[in-house]
Design a protein around this motif. Structure first.
Motif, PDB file in Angstrom:
ATOM      1  N   GLY A  79       0.787  -1.223   0.000  1.00  0.00           N
ATOM      2  CA  GLY A  79       0.000   0.000   0.000  1.00  0.00           C
ATOM      3  C   GLY A  79       0.819   1.272   0.000  1.00  0.00           C
ATOM      4  O   GLY A  79       0.443   2.263  -0.648  1.00  0.00           O
ATOM      5  N   LEU A  80       1.953   1.270   0.704  1.00  0.00           N
ATOM      6  CA  LEU A  80       2.766   2.483   0.776  1.00  0.00           C
ATOM      7  C   LEU A  80       3.262   2.952  -0.597  1.00  0.00           C
ATOM      8  O   LEU A  80       3.290   4.160  -0.852  1.00  0.00           O
ATOM      9  N   ILE A  82       1.749   2.960  -3.308  1.00  0.00           N
ATOM     10  CA  ILE A  82       0.653   3.702  -3.949  1.00  0.00           C
ATOM     11  C   ILE A  82       0.680   5.164  -3.516  1.00  0.00           C
ATOM     12  O   ILE A  82       0.311   6.069  -4.275  1.00  0.00           O
ATOM     13  N   LEU A  83       1.143   5.387  -2.264  1.00  0.00           N
ATOM     14  CA  LEU A  83       1.237   6.749  -1.742  1.00  0.00           C
ATOM     15  C   LEU A  83       2.577   7.404  -2.067  1.00  0.00           C
ATOM     16  O   LEU A  83       2.862   8.502  -1.596  1.00  0.00           O
ATOM     17  N   GLY A  84       3.391   6.699  -2.853  1.00  0.00           N
ATOM     18  CA  GLY A  84       4.694   7.237  -3.217  1.00  0.00           C
ATOM     19  C   GLY A  84       5.780   7.003  -2.183  1.00  0.00           C
ATOM     20  O   GLY A  84       6.829   7.633  -2.224  1.00  0.00           O
ATOM     21  N   ILE A  85       5.511   6.097  -1.237  1.00  0.00           N
ATOM     22  CA  ILE A  85       6.483   5.773  -0.188  1.00  0.00           C
ATOM     23  C   ILE A  85       7.047   4.387  -0.481  1.00  0.00           C
ATOM     24  O   ILE A  85       6.304   3.403  -0.512  1.00  0.00           O
ATOM     25  N   CYS A  92       9.379  -2.508   6.257  1.00  0.00           N
ATOM     26  CA  CYS A  92       7.935  -2.758   6.322  1.00  0.00           C
ATOM     27  C   CYS A  92       7.617  -3.877   7.314  1.00  0.00           C
ATOM     28  O   CYS A  92       6.646  -3.792   8.080  1.00  0.00           O
TER      29      CYS A  92
END
Length: 221
Positions: A79-80, A82-85, A92
């Protein structure tokens, strides 16, 4: 089982499993203090009686305790980005393990503090001590004795839960075992070795906690 063949099999693959165990130890060594630190931070609003923050903390604890760690790990790892992380697998994995176990540790710490008699607060304030001094010098040492055993057990569970980092590609003890199984086809033998190494690791950690608990109790007693 031919134990002579098992011995030669173990001698052949133990170095590879040992390398995986070192990764497991590293993940646990990063996750455990992080979980404790976050757990303490989560405990503060509830002990201090900050209603708004306490509500957020309770919601966080419920979510983390009632959803699978593996799902949380997948949410971070997949998921990260997707947020650019973009964090690596170990980061993780450590964060997921820390965030979930912090919820359990926070509850243990809070319950330990709540288990100390309210009369201790009253006695300290009656002799002119400030509330923070009462907490630090009277309440906290007693609470620490009460929670050392359950916190130790929770941290041992944390060590075992680090096996889930194998699901996101961290070459820990569990994933090292899976790789060996794919190459050798000897799943039973490999799982015996993996289980034995986890048992040794958690037994050593458990013994260390028991020694620390006994020394801490004698010091305060």
């Amino acid at each position: 089982m031919d134990w002579s063949q098992f011995g030669s099999f173990a001698a052949r693959y133990l170095p590879q499993l040992w390398n995986g165990m070192l990764v497991t130890i590293a993940v646990a060594a990063l996750a455990a203090p992080t979980a404790v630190a976050i757990g303490v931070v989560l405990t503060v609003p509830r002990v201090a009686g900050w209603r708004l923050l306490s509500g957020f903390v309770r919601a966080y604890i419920e979510v983390m305790r009632n959803t699978p760690l593996l799902v949380q790990m997948y949410l971070l790892f997949f998921g990260l980005p997707i947020l650019g992380i973009f964090w690596d697998e170990i980061t993780c994995g450590v964060l997921a393990v820390s965030l979930q176990h912090a919820a359990f540790l926070s509850e243990l710490i809070r319950s330990g503090i709540a288990a100390v008699s309210p009369k201790q607060w009253e006695a300290g304030q009656a002799i002119g001590m400030r509330r923070w001094a009462v907490f630090r010098q009277i309440i906290l040492p007693q609470a620490a004795i009460k929670v050392m055993a359950p916190v130790s057990n929770q941290l041992i569970v944390l060590v075992k839960d680090t096996s889930l980092v194998s699901a996101i590609g961290v070459l820990d003890l569990t994933l090292s075992g899976k790789v060996i199984i794919e190459r050798s086809g000897a799943s039973f033998e490999v799982f015996i070795l993996v289980a034995a190494l986890y048992l040794i690791l958690t037994s050593v950690i458990g013994a260390g906690f028991r020694i620390s608990e006994a020394r801490f109790t004698r010091r305060l007693g």
